[in-house]
Design a protein around this motif. Structure first.
Motif, short mmCIF file in Angstrom:
data_model
loop_
_atom_site.label_atom_id
_atom_site.label_comp_id
_atom_site.label_asym_id
_atom_site.label_seq_id
_atom_site.Cartn_x
_atom_site.Cartn_y
_atom_site.Cartn_z
N LEU A 62 88.60 61.81 5.83
CA LEU A 62 88.92 61.61 4.41
C LEU A 62 90.43 61.56 4.21
CD1 LEU A 62 88.06 61.32 1.48
CD2 LEU A 62 87.94 63.82 1.35
N GLN A 63 91.15 62.44 4.88
CA GLN A 63 92.60 62.45 4.77
C GLN A 63 93.20 61.13 5.29
OE1 GLN A 63 93.81 65.97 6.91
NE2 GLN A 63 92.67 67.34 5.53
N ALA A 64 92.62 60.60 6.36
CA ALA A 64 93.10 59.33 6.92
C ALA A 64 92.85 58.18 5.95
CB ALA A 64 92.43 59.05 8.26
N HIS A 65 91.68 58.20 5.29
CA HIS A 65 91.40 57.17 4.28
C HIS A 65 92.41 57.26 3.13
CE1 HIS A 65 87.79 55.14 5.61
NE2 HIS A 65 87.17 56.27 5.83
N GLU A 66 92.66 58.48 2.66
CA GLU A 66 93.58 58.66 1.55
C GLU A 66 94.99 58.21 1.93
OE1 GLU A 66 92.99 62.79 0.73
OE2 GLU A 66 91.32 62.43 -0.66
N ALA A 67 95.39 58.50 3.17
CA ALA A 67 96.71 58.09 3.63
C ALA A 67 96.84 56.57 3.68
CB ALA A 67 96.99 58.68 5.01
N ALA A 68 95.69 55.89 3.88
CA ALA A 68 95.68 54.43 3.93
C ALA A 68 95.48 53.81 2.55
CB ALA A 68 94.58 53.94 4.87
N GLY A 69 95.42 54.67 1.50
CA GLY A 69 95.27 54.18 0.14
C GLY A 69 93.85 53.84 -0.27
N ARG A 70 92.87 54.40 0.42
CA ARG A 70 91.47 54.11 0.10
C ARG A 70 90.88 55.27 -0.70
NH1 ARG A 70 90.96 53.52 6.00
NH2 ARG A 70 91.85 51.50 6.59
N ASP A 71 90.33 54.96 -1.85
CA ASP A 71 89.71 55.97 -2.71
C ASP A 71 88.22 56.04 -2.37
OD1 ASP A 71 88.93 57.72 -4.63
OD2 ASP A 71 89.33 56.40 -6.34
N VAL A 72 87.87 56.95 -1.47
CA VAL A 72 86.48 57.03 -1.00
C VAL A 72 85.94 58.45 -1.06
CG1 VAL A 72 86.70 54.99 0.46
CG2 VAL A 72 87.23 57.24 1.41
N LYS A 73 86.60 59.31 -1.81
CA LYS A 73 86.18 60.71 -1.87
C LYS A 73 84.77 60.86 -2.44
CE LYS A 73 87.85 65.26 -3.34
NZ LYS A 73 86.71 65.67 -4.18
N LEU A 74 84.31 59.88 -3.23
CA LEU A 74 82.98 59.99 -3.83
C LEU A 74 81.88 60.10 -2.78
CD1 LEU A 74 81.90 56.54 -5.38
CD2 LEU A 74 83.42 56.83 -3.44
N PHE A 75 82.08 59.50 -1.59
CA PHE A 75 81.08 59.62 -0.52
C PHE A 75 80.97 61.06 -0.05
CE2 PHE A 75 82.22 55.08 -0.04
CZ PHE A 75 80.96 54.52 -0.07
N VAL A 76 82.12 61.73 0.09
CA VAL A 76 82.14 63.12 0.52
C VAL A 76 81.60 64.03 -0.58
CG1 VAL A 76 83.60 65.01 1.32
CG2 VAL A 76 84.06 62.67 2.07
N ASP A 77 81.99 63.76 -1.82
CA ASP A 77 81.48 64.55 -2.94
C ASP A 77 79.96 64.48 -3.01
OD1 ASP A 77 84.05 65.26 -3.63
OD2 ASP A 77 84.25 63.76 -5.22
N GLN A 78 79.42 63.29 -2.79
CA GLN A 78 77.96 63.13 -2.82
C GLN A 78 77.32 63.93 -1.70
OE1 GLN A 78 76.41 61.17 -5.28
NE2 GLN A 78 74.53 62.13 -4.57
N ALA A 79 77.92 63.89 -0.52
CA ALA A 79 77.38 64.64 0.62
C ALA A 79 77.44 66.14 0.39
CB ALA A 79 78.14 64.26 1.89
#
Length: 438
Positions: free
Chosen positions: A367-384
């Protein structure tokens, strides 16, 4: 990395894997289907060989359909890869045929910490006391949408609701995003459903018995459950009215022109249709993050799944690495599988930010790597992380036959040949008969 299942069939052989031994060293073959993940696993393989100089890893990669066709044939011929990327719906059939190695004794001997994995993942790979894989990753589902089309339509996808009666705000958004060739939207007077230019929703209707990319998430949010016990229950509930209501809703979307008519011969997936600009949104899994957000011509983003009557529900699925029972190098294969299931490899995969690794700490790094690359994908983790927000897809015997039976029933609904209750009731009777015969 598509998670739904295909019928296992013996097709013409397309090459053999299998371990080879030369000059005292071992070469293990490792089967993958996702080319996007291959570079990360190549890094894992190089790191592993550096620590184990006598073991070299040869990665073989084929696209999803060809992967399973090859593997089924290779298993019978005795030349499958030593270590196999395995999907939970497939492995019971291979276990039944004696084609996967029980790694439980090795897990116990080496004291592998199964608690390091996301809860529920390790348990999916246990059958009759044997363990047939170590978890490698997990995925949840979300809405994927074309940001330009959504902005022009003026719709808000951040907190959609759904019910099977009128579709809630989810159906309103789908209607608004549908545009005919005269520029009329699906919620406007004069909309021509026979001449649609852009469909509001592009569901993956050819989704077999699991419905991970279409109906399952909504059906479970409506009160549906697949099976009496998971894994390895023996009674399915495809005749549940809550599933029929969900399937009937999808059929109505087709009739209204918001979704393209079902074409069982089409090989186009949701991603191809959205990338072509012929659809506004769909449902996809976290394994598709870089595919969509790396698209050059169009900009995409993710939104949470709609909240159904019982809240927001997402399928959660995970792959594992398994050992071919016919490997000539069991000890070396186990070393590789143990490394694949360790933080040493899963942190490498996390840094590549392609999938979320099964180890919880590594998943956070992804998740940190996605955020560093500018990708907003936290919703997948929140759902999990939502304790009531996920459900495991069913794992049972007879998966290939169930897929054929239920997939055919769903096709009858999508094509308007049968109503959902009758098609699914008939299918459920056939499915449960499989367990009665053993």
């Amino acid at each position: 990395m598509k998670r739904g299942i295909l019928v296992l069939a013996l097709l013409a052989a397309a090459g053999c894997g299998g371990a080879q031994q030369t000059t005292g060293k071992v070469t293990l073959t490792y089967g993958l289907w996702d080319d996007i993940q291959q570079p990360a696993y190549r890094q894992c393989a190089d790191a592993f060989t550096q620590a184990n100089p006598d073991i070299t890893i040869k990665i073989t990669q084929n696209a999803w359909d060809q992967y399973w066709q090859n593997l089924t044939t290779q298993m019978v011929a005795g030349g499958a890869p030593d270590v196999i990327t395995m999907q939970a719906s497939y492995y019971p059939q291979f276990v039944k045929n004696g084609q996967l190695l029980d790694i439980q004794p090795m897990v116990e001997a080496d004291k592998v910490d199964l608690a390091q994995y996301r809860p529920g993942l390790a348990e999916s790979w246990v059958k009759d006391g044997g363990r047939y894989g170590l978890p490698k990753d997990w995925d949840t589902m979300a809405v994927i949408y074309n940001t330009d089309l959504v902005k022009k339509a003026g719709v808000d996808l951040s907190n959609l609701t759904w019910n099977p009666a009128d579709g809630g705000t989810y159906e309103k958004a789908i209607a608004r995003l549908t545009i005919d060739k005269n520029g009329k939207r699906g919620d406007e007077p004069g909309f021509d459903k026979t001449k649609v230019a852009t469909y509001g929703m592009v569901p993956e209707l050819n989704d077999g018995s699991l419905g991970q990319n279409t109906w399952a998430n909504l059906a479970v949010s409506n009160g549906f459950s697949f099976i009496d016990k998971n894994p390895f229950g023996t009674k399915y509930f495809y005749d549940n009215p809550k599933l029929a209501e969900t399937a009937a809703w999808y059929r109505r979307l087709i009739e209204k022109g918001y979704v393209a008519p079902y074409d069982k011969t089409s090989t186009l997936g949701t991603d191809a249709v959205l990338a072509a600009g012929k659809g506004a949104m769909g449902v996809t899994g976290s394994w598709m993050i870089t595919t969509y957000l790396g698209e050059k011509e169009r900009k995409f983003a993710f939104a949470p799944l709609p909240k159904g009557p019982l809240g927001r529900k997402s399928a959660i699925n995970g792959l594992a690495d398994s050992i071919y029972a016919g490997t000539k190098h069991k000890d070396a294969a186990w070393k590789w599988v143990k490394f694949l299931g360790s933080t040493a490899c899963q942190d490498i995969v996390a840094k590549a930010a392609v999938v979320f690794p099964a180890i919880t700490a590594s998943s956070e790094k992804a998740l940190q790597a996605h955020e560093a690359a500018g990708r907003d994908v936290k919703l997948f983790v929140d759902q999990a992380n939502d304790k009531d927000g996920t459900f495991l897809l069913p794992v049972s015997d007879h998966a290939d036959e169930i897929n054929e039976i239920v997939g055919t029933a769903m096709e009858q609904v999508w094509l308007g040949q049968k109503d959902a209750p009758s098609a699914l009731t008939t299918a459920n009777t056939q499915v449960n008969a499989l367990f009665e015969r053993g």
